[in-house]
Design a protein around this motif. Sequence first.
Motif, short mmCIF file in Angstrom:
data_model
loop_
_atom_site.label_atom_id
_atom_site.label_comp_id
_atom_site.label_asym_id
_atom_site.label_seq_id
_atom_site.Cartn_x
_atom_site.Cartn_y
_atom_site.Cartn_z
N LEU A 11 0.80 -0.72 0.27
CA LEU A 11 -0.05 0.04 -0.34
C LEU A 11 1.05 1.21 -0.04
CD1 LEU A 11 -2.27 -1.44 2.19
CD2 LEU A 11 -2.96 -0.57 -0.23
N TYR A 12 2.14 1.10 0.47
CA TYR A 12 2.97 2.35 0.55
C TYR A 12 3.54 3.07 -0.29
CZ TYR A 12 7.09 5.40 1.96
OH TYR A 12 7.50 5.62 2.43
N LEU A 13 4.04 1.63 -1.32
CA LEU A 13 4.66 1.42 -2.45
C LEU A 13 3.72 1.88 -3.59
CD1 LEU A 13 6.89 -0.94 -2.50
CD2 LEU A 13 7.67 1.69 -2.56
N ALA A 14 1.93 1.76 -3.72
CA ALA A 14 1.17 2.18 -4.31
C ALA A 14 1.08 3.46 -3.74
CB ALA A 14 0.21 1.04 -4.25
N ARG A 15 0.59 3.92 -3.53
CA ARG A 15 0.92 5.81 -2.80
C ARG A 15 2.18 6.42 -3.63
NH1 ARG A 15 -0.59 4.68 2.48
NH2 ARG A 15 1.62 5.37 2.98
N THR B 262 4.43 6.89 -6.37
CA THR B 262 4.09 5.97 -7.81
C THR B 262 6.02 6.09 -8.08
OG1 THR B 262 3.75 8.29 -8.56
CG2 THR B 262 1.63 6.96 -8.14
N ARG B 263 6.54 7.33 -7.49
CA ARG B 263 8.77 7.13 -7.69
C ARG B 263 8.56 6.03 -7.59
NH1 ARG B 263 12.61 10.42 -4.51
NH2 ARG B 263 11.82 9.87 -2.98
N PHE B 264 8.11 5.26 -6.48
CA PHE B 264 8.43 4.21 -6.02
C PHE B 264 8.01 2.63 -6.71
CE2 PHE B 264 9.25 6.32 -2.36
CZ PHE B 264 10.52 6.79 -2.30
N ASN B 265 7.56 2.85 -7.72
CA ASN B 265 5.73 2.17 -8.06
C ASN B 265 6.73 1.57 -9.66
OD1 ASN B 265 3.95 -0.17 -9.00
ND2 ASN B 265 2.74 1.51 -8.26
N THR B 266 7.18 0.55 -9.38
CA THR B 266 7.73 0.10 -10.73
C THR B 266 6.53 0.29 -12.13
OG1 THR B 266 7.95 -2.50 -10.26
CG2 THR B 266 9.96 -0.80 -9.86
N GLY B 267 5.26 -0.57 -11.87
CA GLY B 267 4.63 -0.58 -12.78
C GLY B 267 4.52 -1.70 -12.71
N ASN B 268 4.05 -2.57 -12.03
CA ASN B 268 4.15 -3.57 -11.44
C ASN B 268 2.11 -4.36 -11.60
OD1 ASN B 268 6.69 -5.03 -12.47
ND2 ASN B 268 6.96 -5.43 -9.90
#
Length: 116
Positions: free
Chosen positions: A104-108, A110-116
């Motif tokens: 949930l943290y990574l989803a919020r 987005t710069r950490f979100n790798t698009g998976n």
Amino acid sequence: MYSRLLLAALHYNHNGSREVARTHDGEVQYGVRYPRFRKGGWVVRPVKEKPSYAYASALMESLIEAYSRSPRSLQESSADLSSSAPAPLSTSFQMISKDEAVGLYLARHTRFNTGN
């Protein structure tokens, strides 16, 4: 925790009305503080006398006296206080798994979100 709360209340009640500290000449002492909310601004406050801990020795003397009179009753009253203590606030929260919390943290963010 309950004992700490009681000691904090005793300390506040004993030292809540301390006098303003004075110099040897009898003038009021002042201190300059720089609180964060002032963002570099200053505040002048009178300095209070040093806190007193006389209540602690009186409390220890009464505790020793009560224990010498009846150690069993003191242990029973301590057990009663411990059993009536409320549960920690954290026990009322619904727990979440670490993996779910990190997701949930990574989803919020987005710069950490790798698009998976």
